[in-house]
Motif scaffolding. Structure first.
Motif, PDB file in Angstrom:
ATOM      1  N   PRO A  29       0.624  -1.181   0.037  1.00  0.00           N
ATOM      2  CA  PRO A  29      -0.004   0.089   0.007  1.00  0.00           C
ATOM      3  C   PRO A  29       0.994   1.277   0.098  1.00  0.00           C
ATOM      4  CG  PRO A  29      -0.303  -1.323   2.143  1.00  0.00           C
ATOM      5  CD  PRO A  29       0.686  -1.894   1.118  1.00  0.00           C
ATOM      6  N   PRO A  30       0.358   2.244  -0.680  1.00  0.00           N
ATOM      7  CA  PRO A  30       1.331   3.547  -0.827  1.00  0.00           C
ATOM      8  C   PRO A  30       1.433   4.071   0.530  1.00  0.00           C
ATOM      9  CG  PRO A  30      -0.563   3.783  -2.374  1.00  0.00           C
ATOM     10  CD  PRO A  30      -0.722   2.479  -1.323  1.00  0.00           C
ATOM     11  N   SER A  31       0.757   3.922   1.647  1.00  0.00           N
ATOM     12  CA  SER A  31       1.221   4.448   3.134  1.00  0.00           C
ATOM     13  C   SER A  31       2.191   3.706   3.522  1.00  0.00           C
ATOM     14  CB  SER A  31      -0.271   4.428   3.796  1.00  0.00           C
ATOM     15  OG  SER A  31      -0.760   3.108   4.028  1.00  0.00           O
ATOM     16  N   SER A  32       2.559   2.523   3.136  1.00  0.00           N
ATOM     17  CA  SER A  32       3.459   1.446   3.739  1.00  0.00           C
ATOM     18  C   SER A  32       4.694   1.722   3.218  1.00  0.00           C
ATOM     19  CB  SER A  32       3.161   0.229   4.035  1.00  0.00           C
ATOM     20  OG  SER A  32       1.791   0.022   4.434  1.00  0.00           O
ATOM     21  N   MET A  33       4.863   2.439   1.887  1.00  0.00           N
ATOM     22  CA  MET A  33       6.092   2.777   1.158  1.00  0.00           C
ATOM     23  C   MET A  33       6.822   3.810   1.689  1.00  0.00           C
ATOM     24  SD  MET A  33       4.796   2.677  -2.743  1.00  0.00           S
ATOM     25  CE  MET A  33       4.219   1.264  -3.571  1.00  0.00           C
ATOM     26  N   THR A  34       8.369   3.387   1.867  1.00  0.00           N
ATOM     27  CA  THR A  34       9.315   4.268   2.160  1.00  0.00           C
ATOM     28  C   THR A  34       9.403   5.516   1.153  1.00  0.00           C
ATOM     29  OG1 THR A  34      11.127   3.201   1.082  1.00  0.00           O
ATOM     30  CG2 THR A  34      10.512   2.484   3.210  1.00  0.00           C
ATOM     31  N   GLU A  35      10.019   6.394   1.627  1.00  0.00           N
ATOM     32  CA  GLU A  35      10.198   7.764   0.793  1.00  0.00           C
ATOM     33  C   GLU A  35      11.307   7.101  -0.388  1.00  0.00           C
ATOM     34  OE1 GLU A  35      11.667  10.875   2.787  1.00  0.00           O
ATOM     35  OE2 GLU A  35       9.827  11.484   3.689  1.00  0.00           O
ATOM     36  N   ALA A  36      12.189   6.218  -0.105  1.00  0.00           N
ATOM     37  CA  ALA A  36      13.207   5.910  -0.901  1.00  0.00           C
ATOM     38  C   ALA A  36      12.682   4.982  -2.195  1.00  0.00           C
ATOM     39  CB  ALA A  36      14.384   4.901  -0.380  1.00  0.00           C
ATOM     40  N   LEU A  90      13.520  16.268  -9.166  1.00  0.00           N
ATOM     41  CA  LEU A  90      13.813  15.247  -8.076  1.00  0.00           C
ATOM     42  C   LEU A  90      15.316  14.565  -8.193  1.00  0.00           C
ATOM     43  CD1 LEU A  90      12.180  13.787  -5.745  1.00  0.00           C
ATOM     44  CD2 LEU A  90      11.330  12.246  -7.551  1.00  0.00           C
ATOM     45  N   ARG A  91      15.594  14.345  -9.201  1.00  0.00           N
ATOM     46  CA  ARG A  91      16.916  13.755  -9.592  1.00  0.00           C
ATOM     47  C   ARG A  91      18.194  14.556  -8.782  1.00  0.00           C
ATOM     48  NH1 ARG A  91      17.704   9.723 -13.098  1.00  0.00           N
ATOM     49  NH2 ARG A  91      15.667  10.348 -13.859  1.00  0.00           N
ATOM     50  N   ASN A  92      17.922  15.736  -8.356  1.00  0.00           N
ATOM     51  CA  ASN A  92      18.781  16.682  -7.790  1.00  0.00           C
ATOM     52  C   ASN A  92      18.602  16.543  -6.405  1.00  0.00           C
ATOM     53  OD1 ASN A  92      19.997  17.371 -10.300  1.00  0.00           O
ATOM     54  ND2 ASN A  92      18.294  18.752 -10.171  1.00  0.00           N
ATOM     55  N   PHE A  93      17.680  15.699  -5.927  1.00  0.00           N
ATOM     56  CA  PHE A  93      17.526  15.610  -4.255  1.00  0.00           C
ATOM     57  C   PHE A  93      18.535  14.447  -3.832  1.00  0.00           C
ATOM     58  CE2 PHE A  93      14.898  13.229  -0.720  1.00  0.00           C
ATOM     59  CZ  PHE A  93      15.124  14.385   0.049  1.00  0.00           C
ATOM     60  N   ARG A  94      19.254  15.244  -2.802  1.00  0.00           N
ATOM     61  CA  ARG A  94      20.535  14.326  -2.213  1.00  0.00           C
ATOM     62  C   ARG A  94      20.101  13.328  -1.128  1.00  0.00           C
ATOM     63  NH1 ARG A  94      25.346  18.809  -2.361  1.00  0.00           N
ATOM     64  NH2 ARG A  94      25.316  19.383  -4.510  1.00  0.00           N
ATOM     65  N   ARG A  95      18.947  13.565  -0.696  1.00  0.00           N
ATOM     66  CA  ARG A  95      18.406  12.504   0.459  1.00  0.00           C
ATOM     67  C   ARG A  95      19.055  12.862   1.715  1.00  0.00           C
ATOM     68  NH1 ARG A  95      16.356   6.938  -2.920  1.00  0.00           N
ATOM     69  NH2 ARG A  95      16.564   7.980  -5.079  1.00  0.00           N
ATOM     70  N   GLU A  96      19.753  14.034   1.793  1.00  0.00           N
ATOM     71  CA  GLU A  96      20.236  14.302   2.978  1.00  0.00           C
ATOM     72  C   GLU A  96      19.237  14.794   4.156  1.00  0.00           C
ATOM     73  OE1 GLU A  96      23.231  17.032   1.754  1.00  0.00           O
ATOM     74  OE2 GLU A  96      24.502  15.632   1.003  1.00  0.00           O
ATOM     75  N   CYS A  97      18.034  15.082   3.607  1.00  0.00           N
ATOM     76  CA  CYS A  97      17.078  15.713   4.530  1.00  0.00           C
ATOM     77  C   CYS A  97      15.787  15.153   4.375  1.00  0.00           C
ATOM     78  CB  CYS A  97      16.951  16.946   4.368  1.00  0.00           C
ATOM     79  SG  CYS A  97      16.415  17.787   2.722  1.00  0.00           S
ATOM     80  N   PRO A  98      14.796  15.026   5.194  1.00  0.00           N
ATOM     81  CA  PRO A  98      13.407  14.600   4.487  1.00  0.00           C
ATOM     82  C   PRO A  98      12.975  15.129   3.286  1.00  0.00           C
ATOM     83  CG  PRO A  98      13.525  14.998   7.175  1.00  0.00           C
ATOM     84  CD  PRO A  98      14.749  15.690   6.492  1.00  0.00           C
ATOM     85  N   LEU A  99      12.263  14.183   2.635  1.00  0.00           N
ATOM     86  CA  LEU A  99      11.580  14.697   1.498  1.00  0.00           C
ATOM     87  C   LEU A  99      10.588  15.674   1.741  1.00  0.00           C
ATOM     88  CD1 LEU A  99      11.374  14.400  -1.566  1.00  0.00           C
ATOM     89  CD2 LEU A  99       9.727  12.519  -1.206  1.00  0.00           C
ATOM     90  N   GLU A 100       9.895  15.658   2.690  1.00  0.00           N
ATOM     91  CA  GLU A 100       8.946  16.766   3.123  1.00  0.00           C
ATOM     92  C   GLU A 100       9.582  18.126   3.058  1.00  0.00           C
ATOM     93  OE1 GLU A 100       5.631  18.005   6.664  1.00  0.00           O
ATOM     94  OE2 GLU A 100       6.191  15.848   6.243  1.00  0.00           O
ATOM     95  N   TRP A 102      12.210  19.297   1.766  1.00  0.00           N
ATOM     96  CA  TRP A 102      12.939  19.620   0.543  1.00  0.00           C
ATOM     97  C   TRP A 102      11.487  20.178  -0.252  1.00  0.00           C
ATOM     98  CZ3 TRP A 102      12.484  17.519  -4.497  1.00  0.00           C
ATOM     99  CH2 TRP A 102      13.258  18.037  -5.387  1.00  0.00           C
ATOM    100  N   ILE A 103      10.469  19.377  -0.327  1.00  0.00           N
ATOM    101  CA  ILE A 103       9.340  19.985  -0.934  1.00  0.00           C
ATOM    102  C   ILE A 103       8.689  21.173  -0.440  1.00  0.00           C
ATOM    103  CG2 ILE A 103       6.974  19.376  -1.705  1.00  0.00           C
ATOM    104  CD1 ILE A 103       7.891  16.229  -1.932  1.00  0.00           C
ATOM    105  N   ARG A 104       8.928  21.337   0.980  1.00  0.00           N
ATOM    106  CA  ARG A 104       8.359  22.500   1.420  1.00  0.00           C
ATOM    107  C   ARG A 104       9.036  23.537   1.181  1.00  0.00           C
ATOM    108  NH1 ARG A 104       5.740  23.072   6.794  1.00  0.00           N
ATOM    109  NH2 ARG A 104       5.935  25.223   7.524  1.00  0.00           N
ATOM    110  N   ARG A 105      10.555  23.686   0.906  1.00  0.00           N
ATOM    111  CA  ARG A 105      11.430  24.749   0.520  1.00  0.00           C
ATOM    112  C   ARG A 105      10.910  25.047  -1.105  1.00  0.00           C
ATOM    113  NH1 ARG A 105      15.638  26.979   3.563  1.00  0.00           N
ATOM    114  NH2 ARG A 105      14.989  26.442   5.819  1.00  0.00           N
ATOM    115  N   ILE A 106      10.710  24.076  -1.756  1.00  0.00           N
ATOM    116  CA  ILE A 106      10.289  24.410  -3.231  1.00  0.00           C
ATOM    117  C   ILE A 106       9.001  25.126  -3.096  1.00  0.00           C
ATOM    118  CG2 ILE A 106       9.347  23.217  -5.347  1.00  0.00           C
ATOM    119  CD1 ILE A 106      11.641  21.078  -5.050  1.00  0.00           C
ATOM    120  N   MET A 107       8.068  24.851  -2.382  1.00  0.00           N
ATOM    121  CA  MET A 107       6.869  25.571  -2.022  1.00  0.00           C
ATOM    122  C   MET A 107       6.822  26.933  -1.657  1.00  0.00           C
ATOM    123  SD  MET A 107       4.576  23.361  -3.368  1.00  0.00           S
ATOM    124  CE  MET A 107       4.744  21.662  -3.922  1.00  0.00           C
ATOM    125  N   VAL A 108       7.788  27.150  -0.837  1.00  0.00           N
ATOM    126  CA  VAL A 108       8.222  28.320  -0.273  1.00  0.00           C
ATOM    127  C   VAL A 108       8.619  29.259  -1.576  1.00  0.00           C
ATOM    128  CG1 VAL A 108       9.524  29.808   1.129  1.00  0.00           C
ATOM    129  CG2 VAL A 108       8.176  27.890   2.009  1.00  0.00           C
TER     130      VAL A 108
END
Length: 216
Positions: A29-36, A90-100, A102-108
């Motif tokens: 299920p999507p809710s059980s998938m990891t961010e990776a 997304l290919r440039n996301f280095r996974r050094e911080c939570p995905l949320e 990173w996405i939040r900064r993009i929205m800001v």
């Protein structure tokens, strides 16, 4: 028939053997998938994984966009622009911080771009409010999200941006000045003005709760 049976191993039947059962594939299920897992799927071009990523974060990011926008329609534009940036980078996301995060900064940043596009527009009158708050703090924990959102959206765009960036996102005034093209001192004064306006609105809301009268 006896000749056919003589060619089969002892105890074997001449009828066609039953096919082996096909193993059932259990989908995660999507809710059980990891961010990776979701990120890897998006990078592999999976539209389903892109859908899962959007559905996982769209609600939280819409709440972010609403704070920066004056209307729901405007917030939806920011959200759409933000997610386009997410998938394109997304290919440039280095996974050094939570995905949320990173996405939040993009929205800001998407909200900041929209603010720059709308900057020439004339702001509506803000009414009569005190100029300063004299360093006095006030809490927002006693108010519902919808109440606070309505008040923040009523702020002039420049005050709304500075208030959100400083009070919610945690940017410093120097950084806010660089992001918005204003001085550090201007950022500080606009934040103080925004706080004063919100404090006055909250006091009026409290008065309404007490005696049923409210004046904008």
């Amino acid at each position: 028939m006896s000749g056919l049976r003589s060619l089969l191993p002892e105890g074997a039947s001449a009828s066609k053997p039953a096919a082996a059962p096909v193993p059932v594939r259990h989908l995660t299920p999507p809710s059980s998938m990891t961010e990776a897992e979701i990120i890897d799927g998006c990078l592999a071009g999976s539209r389903l994984m892109q859908k899962h990523l959007y559905e996982r974060f769209a609600g939280k990011m819409m709440a972010v966009c609403l704070r920066y926008a004056q209307t729901t329609f405007e917030a939806e534009d920011v959200l759409q622009e933000g997610f386009i940036t997410v998938f394109n980078n997304l290919r440039n996301f280095r996974r050094e911080c939570p995905l949320e995060f990173w996405i939040r900064r993009i929205m800001v940043n998407a909200a900041l771009r929209q603010h720059r596009r709308n900057a020439p527009l004339v702001a509506v009158s803000e009414g009569e409010y005190p100029e300063e708050l004299a360093g006095e703090e006030f809490t927002l924990s006693n108010y519902a999200f919808e109440e606070m959102l309505a008040m923040v959206q009523e702020l002039a765009p420049r005050y709304r941006m500075v208030f959100n960036l400083f009070a919610i996102e945690g940017y410093g005034h120097k950084e806010i000045g660089e992001l918005m093209g204003i001085s550090e001192g201007t950022s500080k004064s606009q934040y103080a003005r925004a706080r004063a306006i919100l404090k006055t609105k909250l006091e009026r809301l409290d008065a309404y709760r007490s005696n049923g009268t409210y004046r904008k």
